[in-house]
Write a protein that holds these residues in place. Sequence first.
Motif, PDB file in Angstrom:
ATOM      1  N   LEU A 101       0.831  -1.211   0.000  1.00 18.62           N
ATOM      2  CA  LEU A 101       0.000   0.000   0.000  1.00 18.62           C
ATOM      3  C   LEU A 101       0.862   1.257   0.000  1.00 18.62           C
ATOM      4  O   LEU A 101       0.528   2.259  -0.639  1.00 18.62           O
ATOM      5  CB  LEU A 101      -0.928  -0.002   1.220  1.00 18.62           C
ATOM      6  N   GLN A 102       1.989   1.188   0.705  1.00 18.06           N
ATOM      7  CA  GLN A 102       2.909   2.335   0.711  1.00 18.06           C
ATOM      8  C   GLN A 102       3.421   2.608  -0.695  1.00 18.06           C
ATOM      9  O   GLN A 102       3.488   3.759  -1.130  1.00 18.06           O
ATOM     10  CB  GLN A 102       4.094   2.065   1.656  1.00 18.06           C
ATOM     11  N   LEU A 103       3.749   1.529  -1.421  1.00 19.76           N
ATOM     12  CA  LEU A 103       4.232   1.685  -2.795  1.00 19.76           C
ATOM     13  C   LEU A 103       3.204   2.375  -3.673  1.00 19.76           C
ATOM     14  O   LEU A 103       3.536   3.128  -4.580  1.00 19.76           O
ATOM     15  CB  LEU A 103       4.558   0.323  -3.419  1.00 19.76           C
ATOM     16  N   ARG A 104       1.932   2.090  -3.389  1.00 19.40           N
ATOM     17  CA  ARG A 104       0.864   2.688  -4.199  1.00 19.40           C
ATOM     18  C   ARG A 104       0.525   4.099  -3.774  1.00 19.40           C
ATOM     19  O   ARG A 104      -0.340   4.730  -4.369  1.00 19.40           O
ATOM     20  CB  ARG A 104      -0.432   1.906  -4.004  1.00 19.40           C
ATOM     21  N   GLY A 105       1.093   4.537  -2.660  1.00 15.72           N
ATOM     22  CA  GLY A 105       0.809   5.894  -2.196  1.00 15.72           C
ATOM     23  C   GLY A 105      -0.483   6.022  -1.424  1.00 15.72           C
ATOM     24  O   GLY A 105      -1.047   7.121  -1.315  1.00 15.72           O
ATOM     25  N   THR A 106      -0.974   4.922  -0.872  1.00 17.19           N
ATOM     26  CA  THR A 106      -2.162   4.979  -0.013  1.00 17.19           C
ATOM     27  C   THR A 106      -1.834   5.811   1.236  1.00 17.19           C
ATOM     28  O   THR A 106      -0.704   5.759   1.732  1.00 17.19           O
ATOM     29  CB  THR A 106      -2.570   3.545   0.393  1.00 17.19           C
ATOM     30  N   SER A 107      -2.797   6.563   1.731  1.00 14.54           N
ATOM     31  CA  SER A 107      -2.537   7.451   2.876  1.00 14.54           C
ATOM     32  C   SER A 107      -2.221   6.635   4.127  1.00 14.54           C
ATOM     33  O   SER A 107      -2.667   5.501   4.267  1.00 14.54           O
ATOM     34  CB  SER A 107      -3.740   8.348   3.136  1.00 14.54           C
ATOM     35  N   LYS A 108      -1.449   7.245   5.023  1.00 18.63           N
ATOM     36  CA  LYS A 108      -1.046   6.564   6.256  1.00 18.63           C
ATOM     37  C   LYS A 108      -2.244   6.100   7.071  1.00 18.63           C
ATOM     38  O   LYS A 108      -2.262   4.989   7.601  1.00 18.63           O
ATOM     39  CB  LYS A 108      -0.191   7.493   7.126  1.00 18.63           C
ATOM     40  N   ALA A 109      -3.243   6.964   7.169  1.00 24.87           N
ATOM     41  CA  ALA A 109      -4.430   6.619   7.966  1.00 24.87           C
ATOM     42  C   ALA A 109      -5.153   5.418   7.374  1.00 24.87           C
ATOM     43  O   ALA A 109      -5.585   4.509   8.091  1.00 24.87           O
ATOM     44  CB  ALA A 109      -5.362   7.826   8.043  1.00 24.87           C
ATOM     45  N   GLU A 110      -5.264   5.423   6.048  1.00 33.43           N
ATOM     46  CA  GLU A 110      -5.947   4.317   5.365  1.00 33.43           C
ATOM     47  C   GLU A 110      -5.155   3.010   5.528  1.00 33.43           C
ATOM     48  O   GLU A 110      -5.742   1.949   5.760  1.00 33.43           O
ATOM     49  CB  GLU A 110      -6.132   4.668   3.880  1.00 33.43           C
ATOM     50  N   ILE A 111      -3.836   3.098   5.414  1.00 34.85           N
ATOM     51  CA  ILE A 111      -2.988   1.900   5.592  1.00 34.85           C
ATOM     52  C   ILE A 111      -3.190   1.339   6.995  1.00 34.85           C
ATOM     53  O   ILE A 111      -3.386   0.140   7.184  1.00 34.85           O
ATOM     54  CB  ILE A 111      -1.496   2.231   5.356  1.00 34.85           C
ATOM     55  N   LYS A 112      -3.163   2.232   7.982  1.00 35.09           N
ATOM     56  CA  LYS A 112      -3.299   1.807   9.369  1.00 35.09           C
ATOM     57  C   LYS A 112      -4.625   1.064   9.569  1.00 35.09           C
ATOM     58  O   LYS A 112      -4.679   0.009  10.193  1.00 35.09           O
ATOM     59  CB  LYS A 112      -3.248   3.057  10.272  1.00 35.09           C
ATOM     60  N   LYS A 113      -5.676   1.614   8.997  1.00 37.63           N
ATOM     61  CA  LYS A 113      -6.996   1.008   9.137  1.00 37.63           C
ATOM     62  C   LYS A 113      -7.050  -0.366   8.458  1.00 37.63           C
ATOM     63  O   LYS A 113      -7.507  -1.342   9.050  1.00 37.63           O
ATOM     64  CB  LYS A 113      -8.043   1.945   8.514  1.00 37.63           C
ATOM     65  N   ARG A 114      -6.558  -0.432   7.235  1.00 34.89           N
ATOM     66  CA  ARG A 114      -6.630  -1.709   6.507  1.00 34.89           C
ATOM     67  C   ARG A 114      -5.768  -2.786   7.166  1.00 34.89           C
ATOM     68  O   ARG A 114      -6.162  -3.952   7.226  1.00 34.89           O
ATOM     69  CB  ARG A 114      -6.175  -1.513   5.059  1.00 34.89           C
ATOM     70  N   VAL A 115      -4.586  -2.394   7.643  1.00 36.97           N
ATOM     71  CA  VAL A 115      -3.701  -3.365   8.296  1.00 36.97           C
ATOM     72  C   VAL A 115      -4.353  -3.874   9.581  1.00 36.97           C
ATOM     73  O   VAL A 115      -4.358  -5.085   9.853  1.00 36.97           O
ATOM     74  CB  VAL A 115      -2.306  -2.748   8.582  1.00 36.97           C
ATOM     75  N   ALA A 116      -4.946  -2.967  10.348  1.00 38.04           N
ATOM     76  CA  ALA A 116      -5.609  -3.374  11.593  1.00 38.04           C
ATOM     77  C   ALA A 116      -6.784  -4.310  11.304  1.00 38.04           C
ATOM     78  O   ALA A 116      -6.958  -5.335  11.973  1.00 38.04           O
ATOM     79  CB  ALA A 116      -6.072  -2.134  12.362  1.00 38.04           C
ATOM     80  N   ASP A 117      -7.586  -3.973  10.289  1.00 37.82           N
ATOM     81  CA  ASP A 117      -8.731  -4.819   9.928  1.00 37.82           C
ATOM     82  C   ASP A 117      -8.285  -6.216   9.513  1.00 37.82           C
ATOM     83  O   ASP A 117      -8.848  -7.221   9.950  1.00 37.82           O
ATOM     84  CB  ASP A 117      -9.522  -4.196   8.761  1.00 37.82           C
ATOM     85  N   ALA A 118      -7.254  -6.272   8.656  1.00 35.57           N
ATOM     86  CA  ALA A 118      -6.777  -7.565   8.154  1.00 35.57           C
ATOM     87  C   ALA A 118      -6.191  -8.387   9.301  1.00 35.57           C
ATOM     88  O   ALA A 118      -6.444  -9.594   9.409  1.00 35.57           O
ATOM     89  CB  ALA A 118      -5.738  -7.367   7.046  1.00 35.57           C
ATOM     90  N   ALA A 119      -5.414  -7.735  10.166  1.00 33.36           N
ATOM     91  CA  ALA A 119      -4.787  -8.443  11.287  1.00 33.36           C
ATOM     92  C   ALA A 119      -5.861  -9.036  12.194  1.00 33.36           C
ATOM     93  O   ALA A 119      -5.751 -10.162  12.665  1.00 33.36           O
ATOM     94  CB  ALA A 119      -3.877  -7.495  12.063  1.00 33.36           C
ATOM     95  N   LYS A 120      -6.925  -8.269  12.400  1.00 32.72           N
ATOM     96  CA  LYS A 120      -8.015  -8.743  13.255  1.00 32.72           C
ATOM     97  C   LYS A 120      -8.709  -9.949  12.608  1.00 32.72           C
ATOM     98  O   LYS A 120      -8.930 -10.974  13.251  1.00 32.72           O
ATOM     99  CB  LYS A 120      -9.015  -7.599  13.475  1.00 32.72           C
ATOM    100  N   MET A 121      -9.015  -9.810  11.331  1.00 28.62           N
ATOM    101  CA  MET A 121      -9.704 -10.875  10.604  1.00 28.62           C
ATOM    102  C   MET A 121      -8.910 -12.178  10.627  1.00 28.62           C
ATOM    103  O   MET A 121      -9.461 -13.266  10.649  1.00 28.62           O
ATOM    104  CB  MET A 121      -9.859 -10.427   9.139  1.00 28.62           C
ATOM    105  N   LEU A 122      -7.588 -12.053  10.596  1.00 26.73           N
ATOM    106  CA  LEU A 122      -6.715 -13.223  10.461  1.00 26.73           C
ATOM    107  C   LEU A 122      -6.100 -13.659  11.791  1.00 26.73           C
ATOM    108  O   LEU A 122      -5.276 -14.571  11.823  1.00 26.73           O
ATOM    109  CB  LEU A 122      -5.601 -12.923   9.454  1.00 26.73           C
ATOM    110  N   GLY A 123      -6.474 -12.985  12.886  1.00 24.18           N
ATOM    111  CA  GLY A 123      -5.912 -13.366  14.185  1.00 24.18           C
ATOM    112  C   GLY A 123      -4.423 -13.098  14.283  1.00 24.18           C
ATOM    113  O   GLY A 123      -3.684 -13.860  14.898  1.00 24.18           O
ATOM    114  N   LEU A 124      -3.973 -12.010  13.666  1.00 25.96           N
ATOM    115  CA  LEU A 124      -2.532 -11.708  13.667  1.00 25.96           C
ATOM    116  C   LEU A 124      -2.164 -10.539  14.583  1.00 25.96           C
ATOM    117  O   LEU A 124      -1.012 -10.103  14.593  1.00 25.96           O
ATOM    118  CB  LEU A 124      -2.077 -11.365  12.238  1.00 25.96           C
ATOM    119  N   GLU A 125      -3.135 -10.035  15.332  1.00 26.61           N
ATOM    120  CA  GLU A 125      -2.880  -8.796  16.094  1.00 26.61           C
ATOM    121  C   GLU A 125      -1.662  -8.887  17.011  1.00 26.61           C
ATOM    122  O   GLU A 125      -0.904  -7.946  17.124  1.00 26.61           O
ATOM    123  CB  GLU A 125      -4.104  -8.435  16.933  1.00 26.61           C
TER     124      GLU A 125
END
Length: 226
Positions: A101-125
């Motif tokens: 996402l960083q490579l694509r230039g996604t905003s920091k806030a958006e990256i943080k949200k997506r990473v947190a959501d994915a980690a939660k979904m996958l039990g990786l927190e």
Amino acid sequence: MAKIVLDHVDKAYTSDVKAVNNLSLEIADGEFMVLVGPSGCGKSTALRMIAGLEDITGGEISIGERVVNDLAPKDRDIAMVFQNYALYPHMTVEQNLAFGLQLRGTSKAEIKKRVADAAKMLGLEQFLKRKPANLSGGQRQRVAMGRAIVREPQAFLMDEPLSNLDAKLRVSMRASLNQLHERLGVTTVYVTHDQIEAMTLGDRVCVLREGVLQQVDTPQNLFDSP
Ligand code: ADP
Ligand code: ADP
């Protein structure tokens, strides 16, 4: 989400052998399609052509409304998951999830949200600060799936993602994959040589033999057919 259409697709690596022969297949929006068959039947080649990692010799592939024959992998809005995870060893789990996402230039806030959501979904927190070397095989594969999820692609393409895991873990990861698919509903093409995996995961299963489509149907109908 998008439907994926293969229209009379061929792949010949050499002039005499067709790895994929005249394959036509329509994968519906949100469908989980499994490509199954013995080693060498062409399933990996078919998936790699959808991904754009392999040129096609003939026919047409479209994803959503677009014919993608001439599009580079990065322009196809798909995310791949491989059996060997392909994680960056020097990065933490969090950095692995964020990097694309960083490579694509996604905003920091958006990256943080997506990473947190994915980690939660996958039990990786609780593993976000670890490096891949300090994770189990199942956890690594979850990170690899997390990396695909955060991209929010139109389709997931998975090539034997569970085949490096032991039998017990494969069973629990199958359940996780089913849940993820129910949750996200992203069109998925999943390659395996394992018939049980095909039957438990697929909305429909496409059976290939020597590059040729044999059958495509729901697991129930395939199971019931003689
Ligand atoms: P599967 O994924 O079902 O094991 P593959 O798609 O990897 O099958 O391979 C299909 C056929 O194409 C096999 O006969 C294989 O040997 C051949 N093949 C695959 N990749 C290549 C390549 N890069 N060059 C030449 N032949 C290949
Ligand atoms: P998979 O079935 O998961 O693709 P393989 O071990 O069959 O795994 O293939 C690994 C890689 O080697 C793939 O990139 C495939 O395209 C390539 N490959 C497979 N068969 C051949 C072949 N006969 N000649 C050259 N490359 C091949």
